[in-house]
Design a protein around this motif. Structure first.
Motif, PDB file in Angstrom:
ATOM      1  N   ARG A  38      -5.960  12.989 -10.312  1.00 28.47           N
ATOM      2  CA  ARG A  38      -5.983  12.129  -9.132  1.00 28.47           C
ATOM      3  C   ARG A  38      -4.697  11.299  -9.054  1.00 28.47           C
ATOM      4  O   ARG A  38      -4.154  11.061  -7.982  1.00 28.47           O
ATOM      5  CB  ARG A  38      -7.202  11.206  -9.197  1.00 28.47           C
ATOM      6  N   THR A  39      -4.236  10.868 -10.232  1.00 30.86           N
ATOM      7  CA  THR A  39      -3.029  10.053 -10.262  1.00 30.86           C
ATOM      8  C   THR A  39      -1.803  10.863  -9.830  1.00 30.86           C
ATOM      9  O   THR A  39      -0.998  10.406  -9.033  1.00 30.86           O
ATOM     10  CB  THR A  39      -2.808   9.506 -11.678  1.00 30.86           C
ATOM     11  N   GLU A  55      -8.671  12.583  -1.655  1.00 29.95           N
ATOM     12  CA  GLU A  55      -8.712  11.368  -0.837  1.00 29.95           C
ATOM     13  C   GLU A  55      -7.376  10.627  -0.769  1.00 29.95           C
ATOM     14  O   GLU A  55      -6.915  10.295   0.322  1.00 29.95           O
ATOM     15  CB  GLU A  55      -9.824  10.450  -1.328  1.00 29.95           C
ATOM     16  N   PRO A  56      -6.725  10.351  -1.925  1.00 27.22           N
ATOM     17  CA  PRO A  56      -5.440   9.653  -1.821  1.00 27.22           C
ATOM     18  C   PRO A  56      -4.408  10.414  -0.997  1.00 27.22           C
ATOM     19  O   PRO A  56      -3.617   9.799  -0.283  1.00 27.22           O
ATOM     20  CB  PRO A  56      -4.983   9.501  -3.274  1.00 27.22           C
ATOM     21  N   ALA A 111      -5.484   0.843  -6.598  1.00 26.83           N
ATOM     22  CA  ALA A 111      -4.195   1.304  -7.101  1.00 26.83           C
ATOM     23  C   ALA A 111      -3.699   2.511  -6.320  1.00 26.83           C
ATOM     24  O   ALA A 111      -2.500   2.742  -6.221  1.00 26.83           O
ATOM     25  CB  ALA A 111      -4.303   1.651  -8.572  1.00 26.83           C
ATOM     26  N   LEU A 112      -4.643   3.279  -5.749  1.00 24.58           N
ATOM     27  CA  LEU A 112      -4.239   4.448  -4.978  1.00 24.58           C
ATOM     28  C   LEU A 112      -3.840   4.069  -3.560  1.00 24.58           C
ATOM     29  O   LEU A 112      -3.495   4.926  -2.753  1.00 24.58           O
ATOM     30  CB  LEU A 112      -5.374   5.475  -4.941  1.00 24.58           C
ATOM     31  N   GLY A 113      -3.904   2.788  -3.252  1.00 23.23           N
ATOM     32  CA  GLY A 113      -3.416   2.319  -1.962  1.00 23.23           C
ATOM     33  C   GLY A 113      -4.415   2.450  -0.831  1.00 23.23           C
ATOM     34  O   GLY A 113      -4.030   2.526   0.319  1.00 23.23           O
ATOM     35  N   PHE A 114      -5.698   2.496  -1.117  1.00 21.72           N
ATOM     36  CA  PHE A 114      -6.691   2.544  -0.051  1.00 21.72           C
ATOM     37  C   PHE A 114      -6.840   1.146   0.536  1.00 21.72           C
ATOM     38  O   PHE A 114      -6.668   0.160  -0.162  1.00 21.72           O
ATOM     39  CB  PHE A 114      -8.052   3.017  -0.581  1.00 21.72           C
ATOM     40  N   LEU A 153      -0.569  12.122  -5.960  1.00 24.50           N
ATOM     41  CA  LEU A 153       0.319  11.395  -5.049  1.00 24.50           C
ATOM     42  C   LEU A 153       1.781  11.612  -5.389  1.00 24.50           C
ATOM     43  O   LEU A 153       2.642  11.055  -4.735  1.00 24.50           O
ATOM     44  CB  LEU A 153       0.000   9.903  -5.103  1.00 24.50           C
ATOM     45  N   ARG A 159       2.151   2.004  -3.429  1.00 27.27           N
ATOM     46  CA  ARG A 159       1.163   2.565  -4.343  1.00 27.27           C
ATOM     47  C   ARG A 159       1.377   4.051  -4.579  1.00 27.27           C
ATOM     48  O   ARG A 159       0.988   4.581  -5.596  1.00 27.27           O
ATOM     49  CB  ARG A 159      -0.242   2.375  -3.777  1.00 27.27           C
ATOM     50  N   ARG A 208     -11.895   0.967   3.606  1.00 27.31           N
ATOM     51  CA  ARG A 208     -12.218   2.236   2.977  1.00 27.31           C
ATOM     52  C   ARG A 208     -12.860   2.017   1.609  1.00 27.31           C
ATOM     53  O   ARG A 208     -13.823   2.693   1.246  1.00 27.31           O
ATOM     54  CB  ARG A 208     -10.941   3.055   2.833  1.00 27.31           C
ATOM     55  N   ARG A 267       0.826  -1.205   0.000  1.00 27.46           N
ATOM     56  CA  ARG A 267       0.000   0.000   0.000  1.00 27.46           C
ATOM     57  C   ARG A 267       0.861   1.256   0.000  1.00 27.46           C
ATOM     58  O   ARG A 267       0.523   2.255  -0.608  1.00 27.46           O
ATOM     59  CB  ARG A 267      -0.925   0.001   1.211  1.00 27.46           C
ATOM     60  N   LYS A 291      -5.052  12.207   1.593  1.00 24.91           N
ATOM     61  CA  LYS A 291      -5.403  11.965   2.990  1.00 24.91           C
ATOM     62  C   LYS A 291      -4.933  10.584   3.427  1.00 24.91           C
ATOM     63  O   LYS A 291      -4.342  10.426   4.481  1.00 24.91           O
ATOM     64  CB  LYS A 291      -6.934  12.029   3.147  1.00 24.91           C
ATOM     65  N   VAL A 292      -5.226   9.614   2.579  1.00 20.58           N
ATOM     66  CA  VAL A 292      -4.890   8.236   2.947  1.00 20.58           C
ATOM     67  C   VAL A 292      -3.388   8.083   3.131  1.00 20.58           C
ATOM     68  O   VAL A 292      -2.928   7.408   4.047  1.00 20.58           O
ATOM     69  CB  VAL A 292      -5.429   7.266   1.878  1.00 20.58           C
ATOM     70  N   HIS A 293      -2.623   8.717   2.259  1.00 22.15           N
ATOM     71  CA  HIS A 293      -1.175   8.568   2.362  1.00 22.15           C
ATOM     72  C   HIS A 293      -0.538   9.657   3.224  1.00 22.15           C
ATOM     73  O   HIS A 293       0.672   9.778   3.275  1.00 22.15           O
ATOM     74  CB  HIS A 293      -0.552   8.563   0.961  1.00 22.15           C
TER      75      HIS A 293
END
Lengths: 559, 364
Positions: free
Chosen positions: A464-465, A413-414, B263-266, A468, A387, B270, A384, A416-418
């Motif tokens: 979105r890509t 969102e990505p 792919a975004l690592g969620f 990150l 990613r 989630r 993860r 935040k997650v990362h």
């Protein structure tokens, strides 16, 4: 040869609800000719031809003015009953998607035979004879067997041949082919085009050939109509349109597709033509060479060593499971800031390889080294984290965005997650930054995906890509679903971002012209194996393998 | 300047608003909801469970009127105001239907009401009441809008209070079924393989047991009572939800935005909660509306069989059970009124389910 006017369209306007999609178009079709209609999605090219067959959706669409005259009969006012004698009999149609236009529970032969029984007075046996003859005409292999096969047992190209056999079964005067080759591989496309051309010459029927691909249509059509937003912007002989386009839109359509011999720095878009700001700056071979020298002196970013992916299909309890190698012993090296093109026909395993690199679908054997670390052996948690570095841009801009999340949040969102950036306010600033970067305004932050067009959605996907800040991006057919002019914009954007952020791309596509334009190295795949791997220009100019030669030959080059 | 953005949810809402029967049903359901919450405020008989019996005036026609002698209860209880409003008065006055009365020297003589031409007995009582109050204060005419049931209770009050059970069983059963169903369905659909196989086994086994028998078995195991019925009905209904959720997730899983999320690592949690579930809620909402209706029907069926809500609790099913033999005795309204209530509420849920299905089907 004598040419007679058989189909006349006068001042035709069609509305969907209150929205007029076709504005007063007029054209005519002569006997014994192929008329090409070219335009982008939404230009009204399909709608106008559906109107000819009276197949417009009843409740939502209406022909507001104009007449469609077929042999002096006005088709717009013809009752449904009499239409049935014309449809399929005098005017036939082939659709884009051969996979879904054949009935899966009937054998191919029966489906063709059914049409003959419906429209002619042939007996059952005669109809079967006739069907076999038709199958021979459309060059299906092993016609006796194909007659008894179900649609799922034959390939896409063969299905399209069956469709063509059905369409020409009653010897129609007019055949409407609506994007008949779009869903097929280039090599198959070439065969189908040749077949249609030959059939036209043999039967002397007229064909209306609808497509978005101008170079393809220039190979087959006698005359071409260019449609744009419900209007015919240009009409004329194929050669004159292709060689000497008058309208800016036509010019853009011809030029925004990457050409095969030169490599423009940026592809011209429709906007460029309208503003007259086309630049013809070319990346020369020398520049390319110099660039490559720097590139290949670094250590590779990604190393793929003997990767294999095997699928096991179990058919029964006691039979041996069938194994199928989608990716077979693939090795290559990818350097930072390089673009590796991956080209091949559908089913060659190029997407599977992409998914294996992304760890979306684990490889069966082999190693994938990213910065020297074997990522196939990482734990779920570490994967993860990885990613963040390796990202993907998808093919279909319509389904790659969650319809219930506004685009701003989808991009945020990505992050935040990362746990990138400290606070949501910071992240929001960054998102707006990225939106501007990909050519969208910050007003779009709170909008939902369904409010955007295909090209805009693809930009959102790209935003979105890159949110990150990945190192490596896999572009899986990222521009295949887009119209040519939008495709040019997205390709330009990708190249621009590459320079700005130092991305490394793996560019997967079935379209050799696009891949060649984008790539430094080119990898040709066939049936899971590497056919050829070399510099893109070298492969294109001096292909070594037969398969590559065939692939290059099949690209429609236009006149 | 600011662009008003329309989410799919808002589009669905707009579409729903245009559907007359959907909106009508929605307001009807809201009305029943309000009634069931404030049943004791609205009901003429606000004793707990609307259980004030007057055997002398049992099974009377709608609109029946009688004079009523009301004697305040001698017991003192300290019941709170909220308790009274939401659960009814525990301590109630004694009510005696009378046909005539007279007062002589602080002695009250009254004749009890008797129907069918019988003569009521005369009784006298001597109370302090008469000293401080005028007769009007404790002798009132009472009318029974829906008539009385076989114990002489006010049918209207019981119908109103009974709405509670029907409404709550719907909510509780649907809630339980959603919690279990979405959880199990998500696991099965998202992870597939062995997890899916195990859950599908549980689903198939649960499904193959006849609903009514399963509910009976559960009520027997947990004891009689209305909470048990709530749980039992919920436990039988999750199966359908789970199957729907599983099927939807299997197809939603293939969507590119789910792959994109991976792919975004969620993480899986989630992806399921934020990216898959919101997109598959439409069929779940529709099936919940149908489940709501089904729960009401099952409860009335169980009450009819006598294993639902227990007397003296008022429940529409139990009311039909009490009075179904009156149907052929010329007093069908005793069973028909609660029957109509069940029908209209179930129908409202069905219609709202239909309207929601149409509204949520926003594709373009």
């Amino acid at each position: 040869m004598e040419k007679k006017n058989i189909l006349n369209i006068n001042d035709l306007s069609i509305s969907f609800g209150k929205n007029e999609v076709i504005h007063n178009i007029s054209y005519n079709l002569n006997s014994n000719e192929i008329l090409g209609i070219v335009g982008e999605s939404g230009s009204g090219k399909s709608v106008s031809s559906l109107a000819i067959l009276g197949l417009l959706p009843k409740h939502i669409s209406k022909i507001t003015s104009g007449r469609i005259l077929y042999n002096e009969i006005d088709l717009t006012v013809l009752p449904n009953k009499s239409f049935q004698n014309i449809r399929g009999n005098k005017i036939a149609m082939i659709f884009q998607e051969p996979m879904s236009s054949l009935n899966p529970s009937m054998t191919c032969g029966k489906q063709v035979q059914e049409i003959l029984l419906q429209h002619t007075k042939l007996s059952k046996n005669e109809a079967k004879e006739e069907t076999l003859l038709l199958f021979e005409k459309v060059k299906l292999p092993d016609i006796k067997h194909t007659y008894d096969k179900y649609p799922h047992e034959i390939s896409g190209g063969q299905k399209q041949r069956v469709m063509i056999a059905m369409a020409i079964a009653c010897k129609p005067d007019i055949l409407i082919a609506d994007e008949p080759t779009t869903a097929l591989d280039v090599t198959v496309q070439k065969d189908i085009i040749e077949l249609l051309k030959k059939l036209q010459i043999d039967t002397k029927m007229s064909i209306i050939f609808i497509t978005h691909d101008l170079s393809l249509i220039s190979e087959i059509a006698d005359r071409i109509l260019v449609m744009y937003k419900g209007d015919i912007v240009e009409a004329g002989l194929a050669t004159s349109i292709f060689k000497n386009p008058q309208h800016n839109y036509t010019k853009a359509l011809i030029n925004s597709r990457p050409t095969l011999d030169t490599r423009l720095k940026t592809l011209p878009t429709i906007q460029d033509f309208l503003n007259n700001t086309t630049s013809n700056e070319v990346i020369t071979t020398q520049q390319r060479k110099k660039n490559h020298e720097i590139l290949y002196n670094t250590t590779p970013l990604l190393e793929v060593i003997n990767v294999e992916k095997e699928y096991i299909s179990k058919s029964g309890w006691f039979t041996k499971p069938n194994t199928f190698k989608a990716v077979n012993n693939i090795s290559f090296k990818l350097y930072e800031r390089e673009t590796l093109g991956l080209v091949g026909e559908s089913g060659c395993g190029k997407s599977t390889l992409g998914n294996a690199i992304l760890q979306l679908d684990k490889a069966t054997t082999g190693q994938i080294l990213y910065k020297g670390i074997d990522i196939t052996k990482l734990s779920k948690k570490d994967t993860r984290k990885l990613r963040k570095d390796i990202q993907i841009i998808f093919q279909d801009p319509y389904s790659s965005l969650n319809p219930r999340i506004p685009v701003g949040e989808a991009i945020m969102e990505p992050m935040k997650v990362h746990k990138l950036y400290k606070s949501d306010i910071k992240r929001k600033e960054k998102v707006i930054d990225i939106l501007n970067r990909v050519g969208l305004s910050e007003d779009y932050f709170n909008r939902y995906p369904h409010e955007f067009s295909g090209g805009q959605r693809q930009r959102i996907g790209i935003a979105r890509t890159i949110a990150l800040q990945p190192k490596l991006i896999v572009c899986d057919e990222s521009v295949s679903a887009l119209d040519i002019s939008i495709q040019a914009q997205v390709l330009n954007l990708l190249n621009e971002l590459k320079v700005a952020f130092g991305f490394t791309y793996i560019f997967i596509s079935h379209d050799l012209a696009v891949v060649k334009y984008m790539s430094d190295q080119l990898l040709v795949m066939n049936k899971g194996k590497i056919e050829e791997l070399d510099d893109a220009d070298i492969i294109y100019n001096h292909p070594k393998k037969d398969y590559t030669k065939k692939l290059i030959q099949a690209i429609p080059k236009g006149l | 300047m600011s662009h008003k953005s329309n989410s799919l949810k808002q589009l669905a809402l707009q579409k729903f608003k245009r559907n007359f029967w959907g909106v009508f049903s929605f307001y009807f359901i809201v009305l029943v909801g309000v009634i069931s919450v404030f049943a004791y405020v609205l009901a003429p008989d606000n004793s707990q469970y609307a259980n004030q019996m007057h055997l002398a005036i049992h099974s009377k026609k709608p609109g029946f009127k009688v004079q009523m002698l009301i004697m305040p209860s001698q017991l003192k209880t300290n019941q709170g105001v909220f308790d009274k409003i939401f659960f009814g008065k525990k301590n109630v006055n004694t009510e005696i239907p009378i046909s005539e009365y007279r007062i002589e020297n602080s002695i009250l003589t009254y004749k009890e009401y008797a129907s069918d031409g019988l003569k009521g007995t005369e009784k006298t009582i001597k109370t302090d009441l008469l000293l401080n109050h005028s007769p009007k204060d404790f002798i009132k005419e009472k009318s029974f809008l829906f008539g009385t049931d076989k114990y002489g209770r006010d049918l209207l009050s019981r119908v109103l209070v009974g709405a509670r059970i029907s409404f709550f069983i719907g909510f509780v059963a649907v809630f339980i079924s959603l919690v279990i169903g979405i959880f199990m369905g998500s696991l099965a659909g998202y992870f597939g393989g062995k997890v899916d196989a195990v859950i599908m086994w549980i689903i198939n086994v649960t499904w193959s047991i006849p609903t009514l028998l399963l509910v009976i078995a559960i009520t027997l195991a947990l004891g009689k009572g209305f909470w048990q019925v709530f749980i039992a009905v919920g436990l039988t209904m999750w199966v359908e939800v789970a199957r729907v959720v599983r099927g939807q997730i299997i197809s939603a899983k293939e969507m590119q935005y789910v792959t994109a999320a991976r792919a975004l690592g969620f993480n899986d949690f989630r992806i399921i909660t934020k990216h898959i579930l919101p997109n598959i809620m439409a069929p779940v909402i529709v099936i919940s509306a149908a489940n709501f209706a089904a729960a009401i029907l099952i409860e009335s069926g169980l009450s009819f069989l006598g294993i639902g809500a227990q007397p003296p609790m008022a429940s529409w099913g139990a009311m039909i059970k009490d009075h179904y033999n009156y149907i052929i005795l010329g007093k069908p309204y005793l069973a028909i009124i609660p029957g109509l209530c069940i029908m209209s509420l179930v129908m409202a849920f069905m219609l709202i389910g239909d309207a929601l299905r149409d509204a949520l089907d926003v594709k373009s």
